[in-house]
Write an enzyme that holds these catalytic residues in place. Structure first.
Site, short mmCIF file in Angstrom:
data_model
loop_
_atom_site.label_atom_id
_atom_site.label_comp_id
_atom_site.label_asym_id
_atom_site.label_seq_id
_atom_site.Cartn_x
_atom_site.Cartn_y
_atom_site.Cartn_z
N HIS A 11 -8.28 8.44 1.72
CA HIS A 11 -7.63 9.75 1.75
C HIS A 11 -8.62 10.82 1.37
O HIS A 11 -9.52 10.60 0.57
CB HIS A 11 -6.40 9.79 0.83
CG HIS A 11 -6.65 9.34 -0.57
ND1 HIS A 11 -6.76 8.00 -0.92
CD2 HIS A 11 -6.82 10.04 -1.72
CE1 HIS A 11 -6.97 7.91 -2.22
NE2 HIS A 11 -7.02 9.13 -2.73
N HIS B 288 -4.68 1.47 8.11
CA HIS B 288 -5.14 1.21 6.75
C HIS B 288 -6.65 0.97 6.71
O HIS B 288 -7.15 0.02 7.32
CB HIS B 288 -4.42 -0.01 6.15
CG HIS B 288 -4.82 -0.27 4.73
ND1 HIS B 288 -4.18 0.31 3.66
CD2 HIS B 288 -5.82 -1.02 4.21
CE1 HIS B 288 -4.78 -0.06 2.54
NE2 HIS B 288 -5.78 -0.88 2.85
N HIS C 267 -8.72 14.52 -0.23
CA HIS C 267 -8.03 15.59 -0.95
C HIS C 267 -8.53 16.92 -0.41
O HIS C 267 -9.75 17.13 -0.33
CB HIS C 267 -8.35 15.56 -2.45
CG HIS C 267 -7.94 14.31 -3.17
ND1 HIS C 267 -6.85 14.26 -4.02
CD2 HIS C 267 -8.49 13.07 -3.22
CE1 HIS C 267 -6.75 13.05 -4.56
NE2 HIS C 267 -7.74 12.30 -4.08
N CYS D 258 0.86 -1.19 0.00
CA CYS D 258 0.00 0.00 0.00
C CYS D 258 0.89 1.24 0.00
O CYS D 258 1.69 1.45 0.92
CB CYS D 258 -0.94 0.01 1.20
SG CYS D 258 -1.86 1.58 1.34
N ASP E 86 0.12 16.52 -2.41
CA ASP E 86 -0.07 15.61 -3.55
C ASP E 86 1.08 15.81 -4.55
O ASP E 86 1.50 16.93 -4.82
CB ASP E 86 -1.41 15.90 -4.23
CG ASP E 86 -1.84 14.75 -5.13
OD1 ASP E 86 -2.80 14.04 -4.79
OD2 ASP E 86 -1.20 14.56 -6.20
#
Ligand code: 5GP
Ligand code: ZN
Length: 114
Positions: free
Chosen positions: A100, A47, A102, A5, A31
């Site tokens: 995640h 995770h 953004h 991962c 990013d």
């Protein structure tokens, strides 16, 4: 940490990243291919594959990541507003299967949701 991962490896420091924020539960970094002047990813250290794997048991962790998004937006000076995106699954174009959020901002974003 989950083998293979990418974001687990970033959280673990095995792959370098530009850190924006970190606490015991989450990690935030820039990013690598920014889509706006400010483009930051906020991930739980544990995770979780995507929003599809958020349950009543881990919802507090996902919520904590959102609180951290709000904190980072202040830190980054995104006073004009910002957008939070979490792609979930193939139709949304999710490419990294570790939850995640953004944070996109720093300019007037387009009006399209999709
Ligand atoms: P997704 O498409 O899964 O919603 O978002 C994955 C994001 O991870 C993309 O915006 C992509 O640019 C970013 N990304 C992929 N690999 C790396 C990397 O090695 N480092 C950083 N900082 N971002 C990455
Ligand atoms: Zn992971």
């Amino acid at each position: 940490m989950k083998n293979d991962c990418l974001f687990c490896a970033i959280v673990d420091g095995e792959i370098p990243s530009t850190k924006v924020f970190e606490d015991e539960l989450c990690y935030a970094f820039r990013d690598i291919n920014p889509q706006a002047p400010a483009h930051i990813l906020v991930v739980p250290k544990a995770h979780i594959a995507s929003v599809a794997e958020v349950t009543e048991e881990n919802a507090a962790l996902a919520g904590h990541c959102l609180a951290v998004c709000a904190k980072i937006a202040v830190q980054e000076g995104l006073t004009g507003g910002y957008r939070i995106v979490s792609n979930c699954g193939d139709d949304a174009g999710q490419t990294v299967h570790h939850l995640h959020f953004h944070i996109l901002g720093g300019e007037r974003l387009n009006d399209h949701m999709a």
